[in-house]
Design a protein around this motif. Sequence first.
Motif, PDB file in Angstrom:
ATOM      1  N   GLY A 153     105.697 -31.743 -35.803  1.00 25.33           N
ATOM      2  CA  GLY A 153     106.475 -30.584 -36.223  1.00 25.33           C
ATOM      3  C   GLY A 153     106.453 -30.388 -37.724  1.00 25.33           C
ATOM      4  N   SER A 154     106.510 -29.131 -38.145  1.00 26.83           N
ATOM      5  CA  SER A 154     106.717 -28.786 -39.552  1.00 26.83           C
ATOM      6  C   SER A 154     107.351 -27.408 -39.595  1.00 26.83           C
ATOM      7  CB  SER A 154     105.397 -28.787 -40.336  1.00 26.83           C
ATOM      8  OG  SER A 154     104.567 -27.708 -39.933  1.00 26.83           O
ATOM      9  N   GLY A 155     108.098 -27.136 -40.646  1.00 30.63           N
ATOM     10  CA  GLY A 155     108.787 -25.865 -40.747  1.00 30.63           C
ATOM     11  C   GLY A 155     110.180 -25.933 -40.137  1.00 30.63           C
ATOM     12  N   SER A 156     110.759 -24.771 -39.858  1.00 40.90           N
ATOM     13  CA  SER A 156     112.142 -24.700 -39.361  1.00 40.90           C
ATOM     14  C   SER A 156     112.178 -24.893 -37.852  1.00 40.90           C
ATOM     15  CB  SER A 156     112.752 -23.353 -39.762  1.00 40.90           C
ATOM     16  OG  SER A 156     112.835 -23.247 -41.160  1.00 40.90           O
ATOM     17  N   ASN A 157     111.844 -26.105 -37.449  1.00 41.45           N
ATOM     18  CA  ASN A 157     111.798 -26.410 -36.017  1.00 41.45           C
ATOM     19  C   ASN A 157     112.263 -27.838 -35.793  1.00 41.45           C
ATOM     20  OD1 ASN A 157     109.713 -27.888 -37.037  1.00 41.45           O
ATOM     21  ND2 ASN A 157     108.099 -26.976 -35.801  1.00 41.45           N
ATOM     22  N   LEU A 158     112.165 -28.290 -34.550  1.00 37.20           N
ATOM     23  CA  LEU A 158     112.419 -29.688 -34.248  1.00 37.20           C
ATOM     24  C   LEU A 158     111.252 -30.511 -34.782  1.00 37.20           C
ATOM     25  CD1 LEU A 158     113.979 -31.953 -32.824  1.00 37.20           C
ATOM     26  CD2 LEU A 158     112.708 -31.399 -30.740  1.00 37.20           C
ATOM     27  N   ARG A 159     111.536 -31.427 -35.682  1.00 34.56           N
ATOM     28  CA  ARG A 159     110.483 -32.289 -36.197  1.00 34.56           C
ATOM     29  C   ARG A 159     110.147 -33.387 -35.187  1.00 34.56           C
ATOM     30  NH1 ARG A 159     109.768 -31.417 -41.681  1.00 34.56           N
ATOM     31  NH2 ARG A 159     110.161 -29.199 -42.058  1.00 34.56           N
ATOM     32  N   THR A 160     109.033 -34.022 -35.375  1.00 31.33           N
ATOM     33  CA  THR A 160     108.550 -35.026 -34.439  1.00 31.33           C
ATOM     34  C   THR A 160     109.591 -36.123 -34.232  1.00 31.33           C
ATOM     35  OG1 THR A 160     106.367 -34.630 -35.387  1.00 31.33           O
ATOM     36  CG2 THR A 160     106.602 -36.520 -33.905  1.00 31.33           C
ATOM     37  N   PRO A 161     110.102 -36.308 -33.015  1.00 27.73           N
ATOM     38  CA  PRO A 161     111.084 -37.378 -32.780  1.00 27.73           C
ATOM     39  C   PRO A 161     110.495 -38.754 -33.085  1.00 27.73           C
ATOM     40  CG  PRO A 161     111.117 -35.787 -30.984  1.00 27.73           C
ATOM     41  CD  PRO A 161     109.919 -35.456 -31.825  1.00 27.73           C
ATOM     42  N   GLU A 162     111.360 -39.650 -33.554  1.00 29.05           N
ATOM     43  CA  GLU A 162     110.915 -40.986 -33.961  1.00 29.05           C
ATOM     44  C   GLU A 162     111.895 -42.030 -33.465  1.00 29.05           C
ATOM     45  OE1 GLU A 162     109.494 -43.359 -38.004  1.00 29.05           O
ATOM     46  OE2 GLU A 162     110.994 -41.785 -38.141  1.00 29.05           O
TER      47      GLU A 162
END
Length: 426
Positions: A153-162
Amino acid sequence: MPKHDTPLLDELEKGPWPSFVTDLKRQAEKKPECFDILGQLELSFRDKITHWKHGGIVGVFGYGGGIVGRYSDVPERFPGVAHFHTVRLNQPSSKFYSSAKLRDICDLWEKYGSGMTNMHGSTGDLVLLGTTTPNLEPLFYDLTHNLNQDLGGSGSNLRTPECCLGRARCEWGCYDTQDLCHSLTMHYQDEIHRPAFPYKFKFKFSGCPNDCVAAIARSDFAVIGTWRDDIRIDQAAVQGYIKGEFAPNAGAHSGKDWGKFDIKKEVLDLCPTNCMWMEGDALKIDNSECTRCMHCLNVMPRALRPGVKQGATICVGAKAPILDGAQFATMTIPFLEINKDTEYAEVIEVIEKIWDWWMEVGKNRERVGETIMRIGLPTFLKVMEVTPLPQHIKEPRSNPYVFWQEDEVEGGFERDVKEFRKRNAQ
């Protein structure tokens, strides 16, 4: 491409530690655009400003995130980095890779990009540094069709879960961080790849309060493993530590002789709530005062274990400095069962309740923690249908005025009148 004089960067090659400058020079022998990376960075060091322009809009068809645009503001001097985009790859849970998968990714990046990688970015993604706009679509096709690898993910979204290593390698894991991370990654593909939020939103999953992925400091939605019953105590093992039969901290400091283990000095006196004491040879814990700091468990792992009624605490709203400075997440749900059998419906319900509110009232480029700060924690807790707890209070009341909801005033008055009449009738 010509080499550039880099006297300032050359200083970073001195000393005992490995240097990214040395790595870049070696890579530039195969990928000449890396010479221009060095040249532009040298110029930035000299001018004390960045020479990357604003990212701009760049990506692959169907996705609004995953590619971070990079453009040089001096392309005539460094044509190799005129456009030099960053590609984020969604890492596997806990970053367990096979060597074959890593080799395939690196081979693909040598084909389409600079060969430079970042293992890993702050959110967790495997980051591929530097490619041109025409190479993005063929790279994406090969990644998804041949390597079964998706963008992050990048930008105004859900970023990569970790998530942390969890139960795969850690004895403290109170829920399956890897399965929850993977399940929510698959469940929220649209939210990861197509920005629709006021700003970025990060999930991080830690299996215990040690919080090895710093979820409570860096994520909008932190799931911290915990337990709701008593810490389990092996009194024989406690004596083993006191007598020196076991090394404290699981032998982590075995390289230095710290002297004889002193349970009072190294455990009891360091408890933040003073909830531990010795009665003769027995260790006692007032579990109602325990804050799950994990210190005693980390020092004496053979003797102390988390309780058996395990789940997670949900904390909301952490971020690095953006608008109002850095802030930790606020404990919102004290305890939540993490149930794989329900496909984590209880976690999803909390997530989407937050999103529904934030997407309605959040401002552009405002993290959810900043929205909570602007509108107020009491309002957020009411939206979340959470009863306020003492832990939610940052400081004592400084405003002498108390503002009641209309229904609270009327309802309270009516109750008082009924109680008064009832007493008088008696």
